[in-house]
Scaffold this active site. Structure first.
Site, mmCIF file in Angstrom:
data_model
loop_
_atom_site.group_PDB
_atom_site.id
_atom_site.type_symbol
_atom_site.label_atom_id
_atom_site.label_comp_id
_atom_site.label_asym_id
_atom_site.label_seq_id
_atom_site.Cartn_x
_atom_site.Cartn_y
_atom_site.Cartn_z
ATOM 1 N N SER A 19 0.832 -1.196 0.000
ATOM 2 C CA SER A 19 0.000 0.000 0.000
ATOM 3 C C SER A 19 0.868 1.248 0.000
ATOM 4 C CB SER A 19 -0.902 0.006 1.234
ATOM 5 O OG SER A 19 -1.400 1.314 1.425
ATOM 6 N N HIS A 43 -1.318 -1.366 -4.230
ATOM 7 C CA HIS A 43 -2.580 -0.916 -3.612
ATOM 8 C C HIS A 43 -2.524 0.605 -3.457
ATOM 9 C CE1 HIS A 43 -6.170 -1.638 -1.110
ATOM 10 N NE2 HIS A 43 -5.703 -0.694 -0.295
ATOM 11 N N ASP A 45 -4.406 3.798 -2.059
ATOM 12 C CA ASP A 45 -5.448 4.217 -1.121
ATOM 13 C C ASP A 45 -5.909 5.634 -1.427
ATOM 14 O OD1 ASP A 45 -5.951 2.056 0.709
ATOM 15 O OD2 ASP A 45 -3.873 2.306 1.355
ATOM 16 N N MET A 47 -8.383 8.585 -0.485
ATOM 17 C CA MET A 47 -9.222 9.077 0.620
ATOM 18 C C MET A 47 -9.728 10.474 0.292
ATOM 19 S SD MET A 47 -7.064 7.788 3.907
ATOM 20 C CE MET A 47 -6.383 6.136 4.016
ATOM 21 N N HIS A 76 -8.199 1.481 -4.041
ATOM 22 C CA HIS A 76 -9.169 1.358 -2.943
ATOM 23 C C HIS A 76 -9.777 2.738 -2.710
ATOM 24 C CE1 HIS A 76 -9.688 0.445 1.663
ATOM 25 N NE2 HIS A 76 -10.834 0.610 1.045
ATOM 26 N N MET A 78 -11.788 5.045 -0.860
ATOM 27 C CA MET A 78 -12.461 5.363 0.406
ATOM 28 C C MET A 78 -13.114 6.723 0.208
ATOM 29 S SD MET A 78 -9.474 3.907 2.880
ATOM 30 C CE MET A 78 -8.262 3.932 1.575
ATOM 31 N N MET A 146 -11.907 -5.094 5.349
ATOM 32 C CA MET A 146 -11.035 -4.189 6.109
ATOM 33 C C MET A 146 -10.732 -4.815 7.473
ATOM 34 S SD MET A 146 -10.286 -1.620 4.215
ATOM 35 C CE MET A 146 -9.347 -0.760 5.485
ATOM 36 N N GLY A 151 -8.856 4.840 6.933
ATOM 37 C CA GLY A 151 -8.516 6.242 7.157
ATOM 38 C C GLY A 151 -7.058 6.492 7.455
ATOM 39 N N ASP A 184 -6.920 -5.892 4.440
ATOM 40 C CA ASP A 184 -6.239 -4.599 4.382
ATOM 41 C C ASP A 184 -6.283 -3.954 5.760
ATOM 42 O OD1 ASP A 184 -5.263 -2.109 3.705
ATOM 43 O OD2 ASP A 184 -6.970 -1.536 2.453
ATOM 44 N N GLY A 185 -5.080 -3.764 6.333
ATOM 45 C CA GLY A 185 -4.974 -3.085 7.620
ATOM 46 C C GLY A 185 -4.251 -3.945 8.646
ATOM 47 N N SER A 207 2.493 -0.070 6.235
ATOM 48 C CA SER A 207 3.608 0.249 7.132
ATOM 49 C C SER A 207 4.595 -0.911 7.287
ATOM 50 C CB SER A 207 3.090 0.719 8.489
ATOM 51 O OG SER A 207 2.126 -0.169 8.987
HETATM 52 C C1 DX5 Z 1 -6.341 2.063 5.586
HETATM 53 C C2 DX5 Z 1 -5.897 1.730 4.185
HETATM 54 C C3 DX5 Z 1 -4.868 0.678 4.139
HETATM 55 C C4 DX5 Z 1 -3.570 1.080 4.795
HETATM 56 C C5 DX5 Z 1 -2.933 -0.125 5.374
HETATM 57 O O1 DX5 Z 1 -7.340 2.993 5.544
HETATM 58 O O2 DX5 Z 1 -6.987 1.278 3.419
HETATM 59 O O3 DX5 Z 1 -4.612 0.237 2.822
HETATM 60 O O4 DX5 Z 1 -2.667 1.648 3.914
HETATM 61 O O5 DX5 Z 1 -1.834 0.305 6.097
HETATM 62 P P1 DX5 Z 1 -1.157 -0.620 7.185
HETATM 63 O O6 DX5 Z 1 -0.646 -1.828 6.478
HETATM 64 O O7 DX5 Z 1 -0.089 0.237 7.716
HETATM 65 O O8 DX5 Z 1 -2.221 -0.947 8.188
HETATM 66 ZN ZN ZN Z 2 -6.533 0.213 1.420
#
Ligand code: DX5
Ligand code: ZN
Length: 232
Positions: A19, A43, A45, A47, A76, A78, A146, A151, A184-185, A207
């Site tokens: 991600s 991936h 993200d 937002m 993704h 969001m 999720m 977020g 994811d997460g 991360s």
């Molecule tokens: C959260 C995102 C994830 C995020 C995951 O809102 O959708 O894709 O980047 O990050 P980690 O792996 O650090 O939880």
């Molecule tokens: Zn994501």
């Protein structure tokens, strides 16, 4: 406008999807290049500052990155109103887009994604019941469960989501659905095997990968942790 449709690989196969959220946004292309040999998908993200409090990447960044890598872009969204931007994402070079069930209008969004040549995904938050997505599973290519509330990166994996993943895998088996199950997460070498055991086959990690000094090693380690647990 049609999505380019880069090969997502075979449905159900193990996929590692770093991600970008945890990458250094000042050197995105370099970061993608570092992780690419160990990644199946990228991936992205997105937002909107409304569905989630954060604001991140939009179509212009996807278009710029598209020039630097042939990786499958797993976007993704969001967003409260992803329909407004689907065409822009397809044009920018997104391969798959995933919208959230919580925003409603799911039938129309799936049809729009299909019409644009995008791989269609449906996401659900940790506290959204499986029944909410069940009616759409034969219509989508990917279910994103999720494992944190969306977020932010760097949150802790919510193990309580695992029964839902297992429920989804059981339906995929019973109905012979061509559906990838993505988590994811909070995914790392400890949690990925738990999700794999429950039935996930696509593993998003931010991360754990980009927070590592050698991101490609972290991605390989997650892949190995899953392989050691399952036959995938
Ligand atoms: C959260 C995102 C994830 C995020 C995951 O809102 O959708 O894709 O980047 O990050 P980690 O792996 O650090 O939880
Ligand atoms: Zn994501």
């Amino acid at each position: 406008m049609q999505g380019r449709g880069r090969d997502p690989g075979r449905v159900g196969d193990l996929r590692i999807a770093p991600s970008l959220l945890s990458a250094d946004f000042g050197m995105l292309a370099e970061q993608v290049g570092e992780v690419a040999p160990s990644a199946d998908w990228l991936h992205v993200d997105v937002m909107d500052g409304h569905f989630v409090p954060n604001v991140t990447i939009g179509p212009p960044v996807v278009a710029s990155l598209r020039r630097h890598t042939p990786l499958f872009f797993d976007c993704h969204l969001m967003m409260t109103d992803p329909g407004r931007y689907l065409e822009d994402f397809a044009e920018a070079g997104a391969d798959g887009c995933t919208v959230h069930i919580e925003i409603g209008g799911t039938d129309e969004l799936i049809a729009r994604m299909r019409g644009l040549g995008l791989r269609a995904g449906l996401a659900l938050n940790p506290d959204t019941p499986f029944d909410a997505v069940r009616p759409y599973l034969h219509d989508v290519d990917l279910l994103l469960c999720m494992t944190v509330f969306p977020g932010f990166g760097g949150q802790s994996f919510i193990a309580d989501v695992m029964p839902k993943v297992a429920q989804a895998r059981a339906v995929v088996g019973a109905d012979a659905l061509a559906l990838d199950i993505e988590v994811d997460g909070g995914i790392d070498t400890t949690t990925a095997p738990l999700a794999a055991t429950a039935g996930a086959n696509v593993f998003v990690a931010g991360s754990a990968i980009f927070g590592h000094e050698r991101p490609w090693e972290a991605a390989d380690a997650i892949r190995e942790s899953v392989r050691a647990t399952t036959a995938r």
